[in-house]
Design a protein around this motif. Structure first.
Motif, mmCIF file in Angstrom:
data_model
loop_
_atom_site.group_PDB
_atom_site.id
_atom_site.type_symbol
_atom_site.label_atom_id
_atom_site.label_comp_id
_atom_site.label_asym_id
_atom_site.label_seq_id
_atom_site.Cartn_x
_atom_site.Cartn_y
_atom_site.Cartn_z
ATOM 1 N N THR A 9 1.348 -0.998 -0.138
ATOM 2 C CA THR A 9 -0.068 -0.378 -0.079
ATOM 3 C C THR A 9 0.805 1.450 -0.002
ATOM 4 O OG1 THR A 9 -0.421 0.107 2.626
ATOM 5 C CG2 THR A 9 -2.029 -1.366 0.963
ATOM 6 N N ASP A 10 1.760 1.313 0.946
ATOM 7 C CA ASP A 10 2.930 2.303 0.795
ATOM 8 C C ASP A 10 3.168 3.197 -1.207
ATOM 9 O OD1 ASP A 10 2.932 2.474 3.699
ATOM 10 O OD2 ASP A 10 5.009 1.130 3.134
ATOM 11 N N VAL A 11 2.732 1.984 -1.929
ATOM 12 C CA VAL A 11 3.730 2.728 -3.216
ATOM 13 C C VAL A 11 2.159 3.117 -4.158
ATOM 14 C CG1 VAL A 11 5.515 0.988 -3.569
ATOM 15 C CG2 VAL A 11 3.094 -0.032 -4.332
ATOM 16 N N LEU A 12 1.142 2.932 -3.415
ATOM 17 C CA LEU A 12 -0.340 3.149 -4.517
ATOM 18 C C LEU A 12 -0.248 4.874 -4.423
ATOM 19 C CD1 LEU A 12 -2.495 0.623 -2.777
ATOM 20 C CD2 LEU A 12 -1.393 0.769 -5.245
ATOM 21 N N ASP A 13 -1.108 5.317 -5.421
ATOM 22 C CA ASP A 13 -0.888 6.766 -5.186
ATOM 23 C C ASP A 13 -2.663 6.613 -6.086
ATOM 24 O OD1 ASP A 13 -0.341 9.247 -4.535
ATOM 25 O OD2 ASP A 13 0.545 9.702 -6.327
ATOM 26 N N GLY A 14 -3.323 6.560 -5.728
ATOM 27 C CA GLY A 14 -4.623 6.538 -6.120
ATOM 28 C C GLY A 14 -5.473 8.266 -6.079
ATOM 29 N N PRO A 15 -6.567 8.242 -6.264
ATOM 30 C CA PRO A 15 -7.299 9.862 -6.047
ATOM 31 C C PRO A 15 -7.416 9.222 -4.801
ATOM 32 C CG PRO A 15 -8.366 8.431 -7.730
ATOM 33 C CD PRO A 15 -7.029 7.079 -7.499
ATOM 34 N N VAL A 16 -7.810 11.155 -4.111
ATOM 35 C CA VAL A 16 -8.436 10.974 -3.502
ATOM 36 C C VAL A 16 -9.338 11.504 -3.392
ATOM 37 C CG1 VAL A 16 -6.733 11.357 -1.483
ATOM 38 C CG2 VAL A 16 -6.965 13.179 -2.151
ATOM 39 N N TYR A 17 -10.555 11.527 -2.648
ATOM 40 C CA TYR A 17 -11.899 11.892 -2.238
ATOM 41 C C TYR A 17 -13.169 13.244 -1.232
ATOM 42 C CZ TYR A 17 -11.905 7.919 -6.027
ATOM 43 O OH TYR A 17 -10.700 7.400 -7.287
ATOM 44 N N VAL A 18 -13.500 13.555 -1.688
ATOM 45 C CA VAL A 18 -14.061 14.410 -0.941
ATOM 46 C C VAL A 18 -15.683 14.247 -1.087
ATOM 47 C CG1 VAL A 18 -15.598 16.960 -0.101
ATOM 48 C CG2 VAL A 18 -13.507 16.692 -0.845
ATOM 49 N N VAL A 19 -15.950 13.584 0.127
ATOM 50 C CA VAL A 19 -17.473 12.644 0.594
ATOM 51 C C VAL A 19 -17.999 13.704 1.360
ATOM 52 C CG1 VAL A 19 -18.677 9.951 0.945
ATOM 53 C CG2 VAL A 19 -16.843 10.619 -0.621
ATOM 54 N N THR A 20 -19.760 13.630 0.864
ATOM 55 C CA THR A 20 -20.475 14.842 1.542
ATOM 56 C C THR A 20 -21.642 14.080 2.361
ATOM 57 O OG1 THR A 20 -21.216 15.452 -0.509
ATOM 58 C CG2 THR A 20 -19.004 17.319 0.546
ATOM 59 N N ALA A 21 -22.049 14.324 2.983
ATOM 60 C CA ALA A 21 -23.662 14.089 2.742
ATOM 61 C C ALA A 21 -24.756 14.558 3.651
ATOM 62 C CB ALA A 21 -23.315 12.559 3.619
ATOM 63 N N GLU A 22 -25.830 15.006 3.778
ATOM 64 C CA GLU A 22 -26.859 15.570 5.435
ATOM 65 C C GLU A 22 -28.456 14.254 4.966
ATOM 66 O OE1 GLU A 22 -30.020 17.824 5.774
ATOM 67 O OE2 GLU A 22 -30.342 15.840 4.396
ATOM 68 N N ALA A 23 -28.162 14.449 6.241
ATOM 69 C CA ALA A 23 -29.345 13.774 7.413
ATOM 70 C C ALA A 23 -30.139 14.857 8.424
ATOM 71 C CB ALA A 23 -28.146 12.287 7.167
ATOM 72 N N GLY A 24 -31.442 14.840 8.173
ATOM 73 C CA GLY A 24 -31.721 15.405 8.944
ATOM 74 C C GLY A 24 -31.847 17.063 9.460
ATOM 75 N N GLY A 25 -30.899 17.725 7.881
ATOM 76 C CA GLY A 25 -31.049 19.076 7.749
ATOM 77 C C GLY A 25 -29.512 19.049 8.255
ATOM 78 N N GLU A 26 -28.864 18.178 8.963
ATOM 79 C CA GLU A 26 -27.268 17.902 9.250
ATOM 80 C C GLU A 26 -26.532 17.196 7.783
ATOM 81 O OE1 GLU A 26 -23.930 16.323 12.779
ATOM 82 O OE2 GLU A 26 -26.045 15.370 12.342
ATOM 83 N N ARG A 27 -25.149 18.641 7.872
ATOM 84 C CA ARG A 27 -24.192 18.521 6.685
ATOM 85 C C ARG A 27 -22.821 18.505 7.356
ATOM 86 N NH1 ARG A 27 -26.430 23.807 5.341
ATOM 87 N NH2 ARG A 27 -24.281 23.840 6.075
ATOM 88 N N SER A 28 -21.958 17.383 6.058
ATOM 89 C CA SER A 28 -21.043 16.044 6.637
ATOM 90 C C SER A 28 -19.965 16.103 5.127
ATOM 91 C CB SER A 28 -20.648 15.386 7.793
ATOM 92 O OG SER A 28 -19.218 15.563 8.396
ATOM 93 N N GLY A 29 -18.832 16.109 5.571
ATOM 94 C CA GLY A 29 -18.384 15.966 3.840
ATOM 95 C C GLY A 29 -16.457 15.333 5.221
ATOM 96 N N CYS A 30 -15.338 15.021 4.251
ATOM 97 C CA CYS A 30 -14.767 14.365 4.506
ATOM 98 C C CYS A 30 -13.719 14.565 3.420
ATOM 99 C CB CYS A 30 -14.332 12.935 5.803
ATOM 100 S SG CYS A 30 -15.428 11.762 5.440
ATOM 101 N N LEU A 31 -12.689 14.123 3.558
ATOM 102 C CA LEU A 31 -11.506 13.778 2.653
ATOM 103 C C LEU A 31 -10.928 11.841 2.999
ATOM 104 C CD1 LEU A 31 -9.702 14.578 0.372
ATOM 105 C CD2 LEU A 31 -7.878 15.085 1.976
ATOM 106 N N VAL A 32 -11.374 11.546 1.179
ATOM 107 C CA VAL A 32 -11.764 9.631 1.649
ATOM 108 C C VAL A 32 -10.265 9.227 0.784
ATOM 109 C CG1 VAL A 32 -13.101 7.937 1.481
ATOM 110 C CG2 VAL A 32 -13.925 9.935 2.435
ATOM 111 N N GLY A 33 -9.582 8.519 1.054
ATOM 112 C CA GLY A 33 -8.726 7.577 0.464
ATOM 113 C C GLY A 33 -8.704 6.427 0.471
ATOM 114 N N PHE A 34 -9.808 5.500 0.157
ATOM 115 C CA PHE A 34 -10.629 4.163 0.572
ATOM 116 C C PHE A 34 -11.832 4.160 -0.459
ATOM 117 C CE2 PHE A 34 -8.613 3.448 4.655
ATOM 118 C CZ PHE A 34 -7.344 2.930 4.269
#
Length: 162
Positions: A9-34
């Motif tokens: 896994t140390d040699v892998l260099d795939g894209p990273v993603y920002v994943v966002t969600a909304e539920a019950g009026g609450e928003r959130s988002g994070c950076l994801v590598g998997f």
């Protein structure tokens, strides 16, 4: 102690993603590598979220997730979504965004994005996989943009432990 997979896994260099969600009026988002496409017919994409992440709690209550790829010159957006936590910061006050058809937060400046309906979840160690069926997507990307990858953000101090 490193696991036997670390040298791989140390040699892998795939894209990273920002994943966002909304539920019950609450928003959130994070950076994801998997995350990865996992089926062609039917189209499916799997996103893995850490159970320690604020976005995980919102995503568990959401019906859809939005998945974004960033250009290499958008490290500031990656730092916001990867280095801050929604427990303390409203990240969406600092970026331009809009609601998708289903209400998911879509980042205006993302290179490309799609919204996916959560079909099921799969436990995978310390992360939970969200199997997504795309329901909406950005216009086609022109050219061959340099996408933000794991190596571009590997020194980023995370807002939450992984």
């Amino acid at each position: 102690m490193p696991s036997p997979a670390d040298s791989f896994t140390d040699v892998l260099d795939g894209p990273v993603y920002v994943v966002t969600a909304e539920a019950g009026g609450e928003r959130s988002g994070c950076l994801v590598g998997f995350a990865s496409q996992c089926s062609i017919h039917p189209p499916r994409f799997m996103v893995w979220l850490s159970a320690l992440n604020h976005t995980y709690g919102v995503a568990r209550r959401a019906s859809h997730l939005a998945v974004h790829v960033l250009r290499r010159d958008q490290q500031d957006v990656a730092a916001l979504f990867g280095g801050e936590t929604g427990d303390r910061v409203d990240k969406f006050e600092q970026v331009a965004w809009r609601r998708s058809t289903d209400g998911s937060p879509v980042l205006d400046e993302a290179c490309a994005w799609f919204v996916g309906r959560i079909e099921r979840t799969v436990r995978g160690g310390d992360h939970l996989g969200f199997l997504l069926t795309p329901t909406e997507q950005s216009p086609p990307v022109e050219g061959d943009p340099a996408l933000l990858s794991y190596r571009d953000v590997k020194d980023l101090e995370p807002g939450h432990p992984a």
